[in-house]
Design a protein around this motif. Structure first.
Motif, mmCIF file in Angstrom:
data_model
loop_
_atom_site.group_PDB
_atom_site.id
_atom_site.type_symbol
_atom_site.label_atom_id
_atom_site.label_comp_id
_atom_site.label_asym_id
_atom_site.label_seq_id
_atom_site.Cartn_x
_atom_site.Cartn_y
_atom_site.Cartn_z
ATOM 1 N N TYR A 65 0.894 -1.036 -0.095
ATOM 2 C CA TYR A 65 -0.169 -0.183 0.096
ATOM 3 C C TYR A 65 0.929 1.403 0.109
ATOM 4 O O TYR A 65 0.513 2.532 -0.018
ATOM 5 C CB TYR A 65 -0.941 0.053 1.231
ATOM 6 N N GLN A 70 -2.641 5.735 -5.555
ATOM 7 C CA GLN A 70 -3.576 5.872 -6.578
ATOM 8 C C GLN A 70 -3.975 4.465 -7.034
ATOM 9 O O GLN A 70 -5.246 4.284 -7.706
ATOM 10 C CB GLN A 70 -3.108 6.763 -7.736
ATOM 11 N N SER A 71 -3.113 3.354 -7.043
ATOM 12 C CA SER A 71 -3.176 2.081 -7.617
ATOM 13 C C SER A 71 -3.454 1.116 -6.713
ATOM 14 O O SER A 71 -3.205 -0.207 -6.926
ATOM 15 C CB SER A 71 -1.889 1.729 -8.510
ATOM 16 N N ASN A 72 -3.887 1.330 -5.181
ATOM 17 C CA ASN A 72 -3.871 0.450 -4.304
ATOM 18 C C ASN A 72 -4.838 -0.642 -4.714
ATOM 19 O O ASN A 72 -4.481 -1.858 -4.555
ATOM 20 C CB ASN A 72 -4.516 0.933 -2.860
ATOM 21 N N SER A 73 -5.974 -0.558 -5.166
ATOM 22 C CA SER A 73 -6.855 -1.575 -5.809
ATOM 23 C C SER A 73 -6.286 -2.773 -6.820
ATOM 24 O O SER A 73 -6.435 -3.872 -6.649
ATOM 25 C CB SER A 73 -7.997 -1.098 -6.124
ATOM 26 N N ARG A 74 -5.754 -1.980 -7.640
ATOM 27 C CA ARG A 74 -4.885 -2.748 -8.750
ATOM 28 C C ARG A 74 -3.653 -3.783 -8.178
ATOM 29 O O ARG A 74 -3.481 -4.737 -8.346
ATOM 30 C CB ARG A 74 -4.525 -2.017 -9.728
ATOM 31 N N ASN A 76 -3.455 -4.529 -4.956
ATOM 32 C CA ASN A 76 -3.945 -5.603 -4.261
ATOM 33 C C ASN A 76 -4.454 -6.775 -5.092
ATOM 34 O O ASN A 76 -4.233 -7.870 -4.622
ATOM 35 C CB ASN A 76 -5.051 -4.897 -3.306
ATOM 36 N N THR A 77 -4.930 -6.557 -6.037
ATOM 37 C CA THR A 77 -5.541 -7.385 -7.010
ATOM 38 C C THR A 77 -4.270 -8.391 -7.563
ATOM 39 O O THR A 77 -4.410 -9.581 -7.321
ATOM 40 C CB THR A 77 -6.205 -6.980 -8.068
#
Length: 134
Positions: A65, A70-74, A76-77
Motif C-alpha cells: 500500500y 492511486q493504484s492500491n486496488s490494482r 492489491n489485486t
C-alpha cells in the motif's frame, strides 16, 4: 498480533516485521518436526505458524500500500492473485511430498520454502555504484 505487525510495517520496520514473522514460521516447523508426537508441541507449533503467516500477510499488504496510493486496488489485486497462485502451487507440492514421504517430507518442504523466504528477506541490499568517466 496482526495490529502489532501492521504498526511495525507502518512505522517503516517492515524488514524487522517480516524477519520476525518468518522466524516464527521456521520455529513452528522445527517444533513440529522435533516433537510431532506431542499434542502440546503441535499446538504451540500451530499457534506460531498461524501468527507468523498472518503477520507476513499483514506486513506485505502494508508494504504494497506504500507503493502507489492511486493504484492500491490494482496492486492489491495483483498481490492477492499471486498469493493464491503461490498457495496453490505450494499445496500441490505439499500433496506430492505427502504422497512420497508423509509428514516428514512435508515438513522438510515447508522448511525449505520458509528458509528461502527468510534468506530473500535478510539478504543484503545491493546498490549499483555509479561511475563518472571523465
Amino acid at each position: 498480533m496482526a495490529p502489532v505487525f501492521g504498526k511495525l510495517a507502518d512505522q517503516g520496520n517492515s524488514q524487522r516485521s517480516l524477519t520476525l514473522a518468518i522466524s516464527m514460521v521456521i520455529a513452528s516447523l522445527v517444533i513440529a518436526k522435533i516433537a510431532s508426537n506431542s499434542a502440546l508441541a503441535i499446538a504451540v507449533a500451530v499457534l506460531l505458524l498461524d501468527v507468523g503467516v498472518q503477520a507476513t500477510q499483514v506486513t506485505n499488504v502494508a508494504r504494497i500500500y506504500t507503493l502507489d496510493a492511486q493504484s492500491n486496488s490494482r496492486i492489491n489485486t495483483v498481490y492477492m492473485t499471486t498469493y493464491f497462485i503461490g498457495g496453490s502451487i505450494g499445496t500441490s507440492i505439499g500433496l506430492f511430498c505427502w504422497n512420497l514421504g508423509g509428514w516428514n517430507l512435508v515438513t522438510w518442504q515447508m522448511l525449505f520454502f520458509t528458509a528461502m523466504a527468510f534468506f530473500i528477506i535478510v539478504r543484503p541490499k545491493t546498490t549499483t555504484a555509479r561511475t563518472n568517466n571523465h
